[in-house]
Design a protein around this motif. Structure first.
Motif, mmCIF file in Angstrom:
data_model
loop_
_atom_site.group_PDB
_atom_site.id
_atom_site.type_symbol
_atom_site.label_atom_id
_atom_site.label_comp_id
_atom_site.label_asym_id
_atom_site.label_seq_id
_atom_site.Cartn_x
_atom_site.Cartn_y
_atom_site.Cartn_z
ATOM 1 N N ALA A 1 -12.305 70.624 -64.286
ATOM 2 C CA ALA A 1 -13.007 71.801 -64.718
ATOM 3 C C ALA A 1 -12.146 73.076 -64.216
ATOM 4 O O ALA A 1 -11.805 74.063 -65.069
ATOM 5 N N SER A 2 -11.773 72.913 -62.973
ATOM 6 C CA SER A 2 -10.860 74.064 -62.167
ATOM 7 C C SER A 2 -9.729 74.188 -62.965
ATOM 8 O O SER A 2 -9.285 75.540 -63.233
ATOM 9 N N LEU A 3 -8.742 73.268 -63.408
ATOM 10 C CA LEU A 3 -7.644 73.335 -64.085
ATOM 11 C C LEU A 3 -7.678 73.825 -65.543
ATOM 12 O O LEU A 3 -6.967 74.874 -66.068
ATOM 13 N N GLY A 4 -8.782 73.439 -66.131
ATOM 14 C CA GLY A 4 -8.923 73.820 -67.533
ATOM 15 C C GLY A 4 -9.325 75.223 -67.718
ATOM 16 O O GLY A 4 -8.808 76.123 -68.083
ATOM 17 N N ALA B 1 -9.026 79.832 -55.449
ATOM 18 C CA ALA B 1 -10.056 79.137 -55.068
ATOM 19 C C ALA B 1 -10.215 77.941 -55.596
ATOM 20 O O ALA B 1 -10.119 76.731 -54.915
ATOM 21 N N ALA B 2 -10.344 77.998 -57.003
ATOM 22 C CA ALA B 2 -10.480 76.890 -57.727
ATOM 23 C C ALA B 2 -9.295 75.729 -57.612
ATOM 24 O O ALA B 2 -9.554 74.603 -57.194
ATOM 25 N N VAL B 3 -8.206 76.136 -58.097
ATOM 26 C CA VAL B 3 -7.035 75.372 -57.765
ATOM 27 C C VAL B 3 -6.742 74.913 -56.765
ATOM 28 O O VAL B 3 -6.053 73.967 -56.268
ATOM 29 N N GLY B 4 -6.662 75.946 -55.515
ATOM 30 C CA GLY B 4 -6.149 75.509 -54.290
ATOM 31 C C GLY B 4 -7.082 74.546 -53.790
ATOM 32 O O GLY B 4 -6.639 73.520 -53.218
ATOM 33 N N ALA B 5 -8.360 74.601 -53.617
ATOM 34 C CA ALA B 5 -9.368 73.425 -53.395
ATOM 35 C C ALA B 5 -8.993 72.176 -54.145
ATOM 36 O O ALA B 5 -9.149 70.967 -53.600
ATOM 37 N N SER B 6 -8.907 72.215 -55.570
ATOM 38 C CA SER B 6 -8.695 70.873 -56.234
ATOM 39 C C SER B 6 -7.519 70.297 -55.716
ATOM 40 O O SER B 6 -7.494 69.105 -55.443
ATOM 41 N N VAL B 7 -6.297 71.098 -55.664
ATOM 42 C CA VAL B 7 -5.152 70.419 -55.227
ATOM 43 C C VAL B 7 -4.975 69.738 -53.764
ATOM 44 O O VAL B 7 -4.326 68.724 -53.572
ATOM 45 N N VAL C 1 -16.757 75.757 -57.134
ATOM 46 C CA VAL C 1 -17.844 76.300 -57.836
ATOM 47 C C VAL C 1 -17.608 77.887 -57.469
ATOM 48 O O VAL C 1 -18.001 78.624 -58.643
ATOM 49 N N VAL C 2 -17.403 78.569 -56.252
ATOM 50 C CA VAL C 2 -17.218 79.924 -56.318
ATOM 51 C C VAL C 2 -15.916 80.322 -57.054
ATOM 52 O O VAL C 2 -16.284 81.422 -57.774
ATOM 53 N N GLY C 3 -15.107 79.705 -57.128
ATOM 54 C CA GLY C 3 -13.687 80.168 -57.917
ATOM 55 C C GLY C 3 -14.405 80.147 -59.482
ATOM 56 O O GLY C 3 -13.742 81.208 -60.096
ATOM 57 N N LEU C 4 -14.851 79.025 -59.806
ATOM 58 C CA LEU C 4 -15.182 79.143 -61.282
ATOM 59 C C LEU C 4 -16.123 80.458 -61.621
ATOM 60 O O LEU C 4 -16.265 80.949 -62.772
ATOM 61 N N GLY C 5 -17.123 80.451 -60.687
ATOM 62 C CA GLY C 5 -18.325 81.346 -61.004
ATOM 63 C C GLY C 5 -17.405 82.792 -61.033
ATOM 64 O O GLY C 5 -17.655 83.636 -61.891
ATOM 65 N N LEU C 6 -16.472 83.177 -59.953
ATOM 66 C CA LEU C 6 -15.630 84.436 -60.041
ATOM 67 C C LEU C 6 -15.024 84.574 -61.290
ATOM 68 O O LEU C 6 -15.095 85.727 -62.021
ATOM 69 N N LEU C 7 -14.378 83.590 -62.042
ATOM 70 C CA LEU C 7 -13.853 83.610 -63.168
ATOM 71 C C LEU C 7 -14.867 83.924 -64.352
ATOM 72 O O LEU C 7 -14.268 84.724 -65.376
ATOM 73 N N GLN D 1 -16.880 62.780 -48.670
ATOM 74 C CA GLN D 1 -15.915 63.822 -47.845
ATOM 75 C C GLN D 1 -15.106 64.839 -48.605
ATOM 76 O O GLN D 1 -15.143 66.306 -48.397
ATOM 77 N N HIS D 2 -14.039 64.465 -49.458
ATOM 78 C CA HIS D 2 -13.392 65.124 -50.242
ATOM 79 C C HIS D 2 -14.168 66.136 -51.267
ATOM 80 O O HIS D 2 -13.911 67.118 -51.351
ATOM 81 N N VAL D 3 -15.114 65.575 -51.688
ATOM 82 C CA VAL D 3 -15.968 66.095 -52.646
ATOM 83 C C VAL D 3 -16.687 67.378 -52.034
ATOM 84 O O VAL D 3 -16.680 68.560 -52.508
ATOM 85 N N GLY D 4 -17.283 66.940 -50.677
ATOM 86 C CA GLY D 4 -17.802 67.905 -49.978
ATOM 87 C C GLY D 4 -16.872 69.162 -49.521
ATOM 88 O O GLY D 4 -17.406 70.356 -49.708
ATOM 89 N N LEU D 5 -15.545 68.732 -49.417
ATOM 90 C CA LEU D 5 -14.731 69.924 -48.988
ATOM 91 C C LEU D 5 -14.359 70.663 -50.124
ATOM 92 O O LEU D 5 -14.217 72.077 -49.862
#
Lengths: 306, 331
Positions: free
Chosen positions: B68-71, B243-249, B200-206, B190-194
């Motif tokens: 979702a982030s990358l898309g 935010a979205a891509v950084g956290a994803s990567v 979600v914040v990044g996608l919300g901002l977009l 744990q990775h999901v939590g991080l």
């Protein structure tokens, strides 16, 4: 003199009779031999490999040791780091060897190839030791080392103690059994999911202790890699966690696997035992101490209900 | 055809596909082996539960979140830069994020403070994006953007490689393939939590910039007369993507082509409106990455295929087609 005083880096419970007697002997004999060598001098030795370092520390007179590798004095890789501090160290290069004109240079078969070739061209006697992959080889290698450095008697005594110590730990994991029989199905698990089967030295120790290699059923032979899901499907009773020596414990994804929450799931009841990596990374009589440490964990592991 | 009828259909199709793939992802393992409690390959209930909840569930959730982030980031950057080749992978945002995450992870920062990992990934992504805007800001040609992106990407990849070589762990240098190609193997909750909060914040901002991006298709001047401050729009999109891509990567490595392919496939279905494309691209990205991750598991010998290899195998031919079409349009 306090026996084993300079073995301070080895945990108290591991300073078994084996090492203590070897090292006490070492100091006593060296006092005597310092007087008697005049005509019949024992060979002076440089070691270019951690495993030959450890053999030397167990067998040689201090006067015989010209230098050891820097790894021998690093407690992250060497179980005898404390004892190694007093000796000069080398970084496995020919320049570390030639000026000291040793009688023998000890090297591993897979390391320092160019150095070994260069030294041989200079007429230095180099003896190579292959990695040891079984408990039988440990005894063989120790006796061979004793012959090379003129310490046959000490090597024979050490091998006898090695066998005696091993006899005490043979099959202990199979003896302690819970309600549902022995909980002795084990997987050796290293960084990145690497696992050693029964054909490795570590696997050999586990088999000696009466542990069953649970990964063998899955086709993991002497060395292999096991995925987290495969590991859970195997559902061993025991995870013998072996983080390699040296800097391997620094953060990496390979190390992170060992801490995955799935491996800590209480419902699975897999018991984790930290392998005494430095004791069995080399095929020296110290492997008997690794066996002793793992044997000591057996009663507690058996009492835990799955 | 009325625009509006088909998007609803597309939404339904994506949701159905997403649910079906989620189910497959939870139950399908290596070599196409199904997780089962009965039959020949049955598992003990405790093992079944652990594999399902501790390994497959985080893997599936991360595929959906990262996809979702990358898309959406791809769709937003393409809208903002009015450039069809703007994809987090192509223009170096993912490579920047990987560098940030590598620094935090291998040098011990994330051990003492676990949120350092996504934060460093976000900082890396933000730095790469800022550099890109400096090199090829608004109105730059497609060529200019791609060249700047190649430069940023190569530089960040070189720094990542250098950092891995200097890292204290002997395994670090071998793990470059994870950071370059991405993977969801053996990740944990744990990775999901991080990652979930920054994503979600990044996608919300977009999403808050949807209408502004629609207006900007008419040109920045028109958008300005409609009351959108282009500088602010650009800043928010930049922060949202970082935010979205950084956290994803930082939890899955860099995965290419999702942000390129998904918006392009879906764009004609929403009448070329970037605003409406954003949420649809998020859904499409999640579905595509989940599908790609399922494909990685189908080989039963040797190591699993890398996620980035599968998305590149699917995406690179598409990229070439796109370039050919652009050339034909230009001719």
């Amino acid at each position: 003199m306090r026996p084993c005083g300079f073995l301070s880096s080895v945990p108290q419970r591991l300073r078994s009779r084996l090492v203590c007697s070897a090292l006490t002997m070492l100091t006593m004999v060296s006092a005597a031999s310092a007087v008697s060598i005049a005509g019949d001098r024992l060979p002076r030795v440089v070691s270019l490999n951690l495993c030959t370092d450890l053999q030397l520390l167990l067998l040689a007179d201090p006067e015989q040791i010209v230098s050891l590798t820097w790894l021998a004095r690093d407690p992250r890789s060497s179980p005898l780091a404390g004892a190694a501090q007093r000796f000069a160290f080398n970084r496995g290069q020919a320049e570390d060897v030639l000026p000291f004109a040793p009688d023998v240079v000890l090297a591993g078969t897979y390391s320092t190839r160019f150095t070994v070739d260069l030294l041989r061209r200079q007429g230095v006697r180099v003896v190579e030791f292959a990695p040891v992959t079984s408990l039988d080889d440990v005894a063989q290698t120790t006796l061979r080392m004793g012959a090379i450095i003129g310490q046959e008697a000490r090597a024979q005594r050490l091998v006898a103690e090695f066998h005696e110590s091993l006899n005490q730990t043979a099959g202990v994991w199979a003896k302690h059994s819970g309600d549902r029989g022995p909980r002795n199905r084990a997987v050796l698990l290293g960084a990145g999911g690497f696992t050693g089967g029964a054909d490795s030295l570590a696997g050999n120790v586990l088999t000696h202790l009466g542990l069953v290699d649970a990964a063998r059923r899955y086709g993991a032979k002497s060395w292999g890699r096991v995925g987290l899901e495969e590991l859970l499907r195997l559902h061993p009773d025991i995870l013998v966690i072996t983080t390699g020596s040296d800097a391997s414990r620094e953060p990496s994804m390979a190390i992170e696997i060992l801490n995955h929450p799935a491996l800590h799931d209480r419902a699975l009841g897999m018991r984790r035992i930290l392998a005494p990596t430095t004791y069995w990374s080399c095929g020296t009589p110290l492997v008997a101490l690794a066996a002793a440490k793992l044997a000591a964990a057996a009663p507690a592991a058996a009492s835990i209900a799955p | 055809m009325k625009p509006g009828a088909r998007p609803r259909l597309v939404w339904v199709a994506l949701l159905v596909l997403g649910l079906a793939l989620t189910l497959v992802s939870l139950l399908l393992g290596r070599g196409g082996q199904w997780l089962s409690l009965a039959g020949a390959a049955s598992l003990e209930p405790a093992v079944f539960q652990t594999i399902l909840l501790e390994i497959r569930l985080p893997r599936t959730l991360l595929a959906l979140l990262v996809g979702a982030s990358l898309g959406m980031a791809g769709a937003a950057l393409q809208g903002l830069l009015r450039n069809p080749l703007a994809d987090p992978g192509v223009i170096g945002v993912s490579a920047g994020a990987a560098f940030g995450a590598v620094l935090a992870f291998y040098f011990g920062l994330s051990q003492s403070f676990s949120l350092a990992l996504p934060l460093a990934g976000m900082a890396g992504a933000g730095a790469a994006l800022s550099l890109l805007f400096l090199l090829a800001g608004r109105g730059a040609s497609t060529l200019g953007l791609v060249l700047a992106g190649v430069a940023v990407s190569a530089f960040a990849a070189a720094l990542t490689s250098l950092a891995l070589n200097l890292a204290p762990s002997p395994f670090a240098a071998l793990e470059i393939i994870f950071w370059m190609m991405g993977s969801l193997v053996d990740r944990s909750m744990q990775h999901v939590g991080l990652a979930v909060v920054p994503i979600v914040v990044g996608l919300g901002l977009l999403m808050t910039q949807a209408r502004a991006l629609d207006a900007m298709t008419l040109g920045e001047d028109v958008a300005a007369t409609l009351g959108f401050r282009t500088a602010a729009v650009r800043a928010v999109v930049l922060i949202g993507c970082a935010a979205a891509v950084g956290a994803s990567v930082s939890v899955a490595g860099s995965i290419g082509f999702v942000g390129l392919v998904v918006p392009h496939l879906l764009r004609p279905l929403v009448g070329h409106q970037p605003g409406r494309l954003l949420p649809l691209s998020a859904a499409g990205g999640g579905v595509m990455l989940l599908g790609a991750d399922i494909l990685t598991r189908l080989t039963d010998t040797g190591p699993e295929l890398r996620l980035g290899v599968v998305t590149a195998l699917l995406g690179a031919p598409f990229f070439l087609l796109l370039l050919m079409r652009l050339r034909r349009e230009a001719a």
